[in-house]
Scaffold this motif. Sequence first.
Motif, PDB file in Angstrom:
ATOM      1  N   GLN A 139       3.161  -2.468   3.937  1.00  0.00           N
ATOM      2  CA  GLN A 139       3.393  -1.084   3.542  1.00  0.00           C
ATOM      3  C   GLN A 139       4.845  -0.873   3.129  1.00  0.00           C
ATOM      4  OE1 GLN A 139       2.048   1.855   6.319  1.00  0.00           O
ATOM      5  NE2 GLN A 139       0.104   0.815   6.741  1.00  0.00           N
ATOM      6  N   VAL A 140       5.030  -0.215   2.007  1.00  0.00           N
ATOM      7  CA  VAL A 140       6.360   0.276   1.652  1.00  0.00           C
ATOM      8  C   VAL A 140       6.673   1.444   2.588  1.00  0.00           C
ATOM      9  CG1 VAL A 140       7.730   1.395  -0.142  1.00  0.00           C
ATOM     10  CG2 VAL A 140       6.126  -0.429  -0.750  1.00  0.00           C
ATOM     11  N   VAL A 141       7.881   1.463   3.095  1.00  0.00           N
ATOM     12  CA  VAL A 141       8.240   2.476   4.089  1.00  0.00           C
ATOM     13  C   VAL A 141       9.404   3.316   3.569  1.00  0.00           C
ATOM     14  CG1 VAL A 141       9.129   2.877   6.423  1.00  0.00           C
ATOM     15  CG2 VAL A 141       7.437   1.067   6.018  1.00  0.00           C
ATOM     16  N   SER A 142       9.210   4.617   3.557  1.00  0.00           N
ATOM     17  CA  SER A 142      10.307   5.552   3.314  1.00  0.00           C
ATOM     18  C   SER A 142      11.003   5.787   4.654  1.00  0.00           C
ATOM     19  CB  SER A 142       9.782   6.872   2.742  1.00  0.00           C
ATOM     20  OG  SER A 142       9.204   6.660   1.472  1.00  0.00           O
ATOM     21  N   LEU A 143      12.262   5.435   4.710  1.00  0.00           N
ATOM     22  CA  LEU A 143      12.976   5.448   5.986  1.00  0.00           C
ATOM     23  C   LEU A 143      14.049   6.525   5.976  1.00  0.00           C
ATOM     24  CD1 LEU A 143      13.268   3.887   8.700  1.00  0.00           C
ATOM     25  CD2 LEU A 143      15.034   2.510   7.586  1.00  0.00           C
ATOM     26  N   ASN A 144      13.937   7.442   6.907  1.00  0.00           N
ATOM     27  CA  ASN A 144      14.969   8.456   7.104  1.00  0.00           C
ATOM     28  C   ASN A 144      15.917   7.977   8.200  1.00  0.00           C
ATOM     29  OD1 ASN A 144      13.865  10.228   5.195  1.00  0.00           O
ATOM     30  ND2 ASN A 144      12.433  11.067   6.710  1.00  0.00           N
ATOM     31  N   ILE A 145      17.159   7.700   7.828  1.00  0.00           N
ATOM     32  CA  ILE A 145      18.159   7.192   8.764  1.00  0.00           C
ATOM     33  C   ILE A 145      19.006   8.348   9.273  1.00  0.00           C
ATOM     34  CG2 ILE A 145      20.177   5.701   9.037  1.00  0.00           C
ATOM     35  CD1 ILE A 145      19.018   3.876   6.902  1.00  0.00           C
ATOM     36  N   SER A 146      19.175   8.381  10.587  1.00  0.00           N
ATOM     37  CA  SER A 146      20.033   9.390  11.206  1.00  0.00           C
ATOM     38  C   SER A 146      21.019   8.686  12.127  1.00  0.00           C
ATOM     39  CB  SER A 146      19.193  10.391  12.004  1.00  0.00           C
ATOM     40  OG  SER A 146      20.027  11.299  12.701  1.00  0.00           O
ATOM     41  N   VAL A 185       0.859  -1.168   0.000  1.00  0.00           N
ATOM     42  CA  VAL A 185       0.000   0.000   0.000  1.00  0.00           C
ATOM     43  C   VAL A 185       0.903   1.228   0.000  1.00  0.00           C
ATOM     44  CG1 VAL A 185      -1.837  -1.225   1.201  1.00  0.00           C
ATOM     45  CG2 VAL A 185      -0.142  -0.005   2.518  1.00  0.00           C
ATOM     46  N   ALA A 186       0.280   2.398   0.002  1.00  0.00           N
ATOM     47  CA  ALA A 186       1.038   3.640  -0.118  1.00  0.00           C
ATOM     48  C   ALA A 186       2.118   3.749   0.948  1.00  0.00           C
ATOM     49  CB  ALA A 186       0.080   4.828  -0.005  1.00  0.00           C
ATOM     50  N   ALA A 187       3.256   4.317   0.553  1.00  0.00           N
ATOM     51  CA  ALA A 187       4.408   4.408   1.440  1.00  0.00           C
ATOM     52  C   ALA A 187       4.147   5.360   2.600  1.00  0.00           C
ATOM     53  CB  ALA A 187       5.623   4.865   0.655  1.00  0.00           C
ATOM     54  N   GLN A 188       4.704   5.012   3.748  1.00  0.00           N
ATOM     55  CA  GLN A 188       4.721   5.897   4.895  1.00  0.00           C
ATOM     56  C   GLN A 188       6.169   6.234   5.213  1.00  0.00           C
ATOM     57  OE1 GLN A 188       2.044   5.528   8.182  1.00  0.00           O
ATOM     58  NE2 GLN A 188       1.176   3.640   7.344  1.00  0.00           N
ATOM     59  N   THR A 189       6.373   7.264   5.993  1.00  0.00           N
ATOM     60  CA  THR A 189       7.723   7.709   6.324  1.00  0.00           C
ATOM     61  C   THR A 189       8.021   7.407   7.782  1.00  0.00           C
ATOM     62  OG1 THR A 189       7.633   9.487   4.697  1.00  0.00           O
ATOM     63  CG2 THR A 189       9.310   9.665   6.414  1.00  0.00           C
ATOM     64  N   ALA A 190       9.149   6.732   8.005  1.00  0.00           N
ATOM     65  CA  ALA A 190       9.584   6.373   9.352  1.00  0.00           C
ATOM     66  C   ALA A 190      10.927   7.009   9.637  1.00  0.00           C
ATOM     67  CB  ALA A 190       9.678   4.857   9.493  1.00  0.00           C
ATOM     68  N   GLN A 191      11.209   7.205  10.919  1.00  0.00           N
ATOM     69  CA  GLN A 191      12.476   7.777  11.353  1.00  0.00           C
ATOM     70  C   GLN A 191      13.277   6.702  12.100  1.00  0.00           C
ATOM     71  OE1 GLN A 191      13.138  10.951  10.431  1.00  0.00           O
ATOM     72  NE2 GLN A 191      11.074  11.061   9.530  1.00  0.00           N
ATOM     73  N   LEU A 192      14.502   6.483  11.671  1.00  0.00           N
ATOM     74  CA  LEU A 192      15.391   5.526  12.326  1.00  0.00           C
ATOM     75  C   LEU A 192      16.603   6.274  12.860  1.00  0.00           C
ATOM     76  CD1 LEU A 192      16.447   2.712  13.079  1.00  0.00           C
ATOM     77  CD2 LEU A 192      17.305   2.486  10.751  1.00  0.00           C
ATOM     78  N   SER A 193      16.808   6.196  14.170  1.00  0.00           N
ATOM     79  CA  SER A 193      17.934   6.877  14.806  1.00  0.00           C
ATOM     80  C   SER A 193      18.896   5.847  15.366  1.00  0.00           C
ATOM     81  CB  SER A 193      17.442   7.789  15.936  1.00  0.00           C
ATOM     82  OG  SER A 193      16.542   8.759  15.438  1.00  0.00           O
TER      83      SER A 193
END
Length: 675
Positions: free
Chosen positions: A585-592, A31-39
């Motif tokens: 869900q496809v996940v857009s992942l922002n890695i920090s 389903v539509a991508a969501q955005t996750a934050q990975l620290s």
Amino acid sequence: MGVPRACSVCWLFRALVLVCTLYLILSVGSVAAQTAQLSVDASPQNAQMIPGNMFGIFFEEINHAGAGGLWAELVSNRGFEAGGSNTPSNIDPWLIIGDESNIIVATDRSSCFPGNPIALRMEVLCEASGTNTCPLGGVGIYNPGYWGMNIERAKVYKVSMYIMSSDSVDLTVSLTSSDGLQNLAAHAIMADKGDFAVWTKVEFDLQSNERNTNSRLQLTTSKSGIIWFDQVSLMPSDTYMGHGFRKDLVSMLANLKPQFLKFPGGNYVMGNYLLNAFRWSETVGPWEERPGHFNDAWGYWTDDGLGFFEFLQLAEDLGACPVWVVNDGASLNEEVPSATIAAFVKDVVDGIEFARGDIQTTWGSVRAAMGHPEPFQLYYVSIGNQECSRHYYKENYVKFYSAIKASYPDVKVISSCDRSTISPLNPADLYDVHVYASSGDMFSKSRMFDNAGRSGPKAIVSEYAVTGNDAGRGTLIAALAEAAFLIGLERNSDVVEMASCAPLFANDNDRRWNPDAIVFNSWQHYGCPNYWMLHFFKDSSGATLHPATIQLSNYDQLVTSAITWKNPQDGNTYLKIKVVNFGNQVVSLNISVTGLETEIQTFGSIKTVLTSGRLRDENSFQQPDKVVPVASPITNAREQMGVVLDSYSLTSFDLLVDSSPTMHSLSGSSLHSSV
């Protein structure tokens, strides 16, 4: 009665809806991508070391994993003992060439080996010429091995057997196709009358001139008389490190870089009855003298060529720490009371002496005579197989623990009881945990040790597997659930010291338990998705674990960990971030990433993904690479970066943080080796 047309249309519509629903359930739909934050906090002060023996392998003699598999012996029932001690007996899978008019075979108790007294008597009634002429090619016996022998062109095979006859001998030993029509190799044994009057060992090599994956070993003659045979063996000459193991299968294990090898099994150690339990002392010494035993837990005979010594040798060959599971006086149907357990306790201490004792000791000298004067590095002994609920277990366990510690205080003793039962009166260095669950439950068990007490004995999760309908014969969804579970163990490696899956191997002709990590037949093999999943963890043992958190509202299907590890091949140091996406869900992942002492290099990083088109996709002999990791270079590697996680996937990001001066440019082969 006819069905009204309108109802037919309604029924068809409902059927289509059902089919589409099932497809969506079983396919890796997104389903539509969501955005996750990975620290990731990669600072040294917040890091912890993962135990050096964290990830290993557990071998059990199940599914013909050893007999007809890992152990390269090609002859099944080589000593004719499988039919039992009463004669005449069944000699399966041996069969005769000829018929009752020209050959009679039967077992008797004439062997020269007291521990395995059964031998085969072959009486030949026909001659090369005369009134009772033998068929063309002669008469005799043949052995098809374990569902056919894989004989390769130009390869050398070592033949060994014992022969006795008061007559002259004219015998042909040959490798043929399963129907006997194609001759692959042959050797003649000629002897005058009296030459074999007593049992005589005969050894020679056969070199095949063709390839046949479904071959057999034949012993034939056209000369009348009586010949006895015993301990007939056929081994490939090129076994792994020359130690008798099938090279392709051990290479699959070596590629996992296991840090420990737990053996020889669970139920296999116990047996349904103690009569058929694994007894280590009967599996050492010359292979001809080993009696073998019926593996009643899994329903087949084992010649015990793969014995205690061979397991220790395999661990050494793999660079793994041996973990020995001992019989503690219990079978699946019996239990020895504490008053008479002393002999079993002594047997275990003797076994440690065999592995580690000086060559001047009783059992150390036996090991040395087998070609290994140096001691094996045996420092883990597991008492029993999940038997804590048994009436005598706890009392017996203390006796094993005390005796082992008295002679070998550096051995870590593993209890079958859980952590809550361990105390100064019931001590343990580790406690054994087995986890079998559905994929959904296994995923949720990624938090199994989050709230465990942080002091006291650590756990060894020596058996885990997804079971049930969605496990199939090794599916993608099962592998992803197990990956999430292992990430949970990684994060809790301060209270979990070791982990291994079960079962490890399955011969495709005898799959008594599914799923398994590696499937094989006489000439092929493939890794199931969970085997390839384990490659994502092969660099974790002894690595540095970093705190990692992932945030995404209303979506709890992500599990992550982060480690730094050093590649011994090129000297490079990587920050490996692993993420399981167990949802659709496809996940857009922002890695920090913060706290690194060295910046992430722009080039040299690798992304590896394990996924497939359907949740229940499996590998097979026809499609061995249907579900395998796919590696690709990362072009935007840095401390702050955006990536995409496929639905139902396991993804690792190996970010290069410190390159050696001799680092070479990435190539296709280097990408593959990272997996």
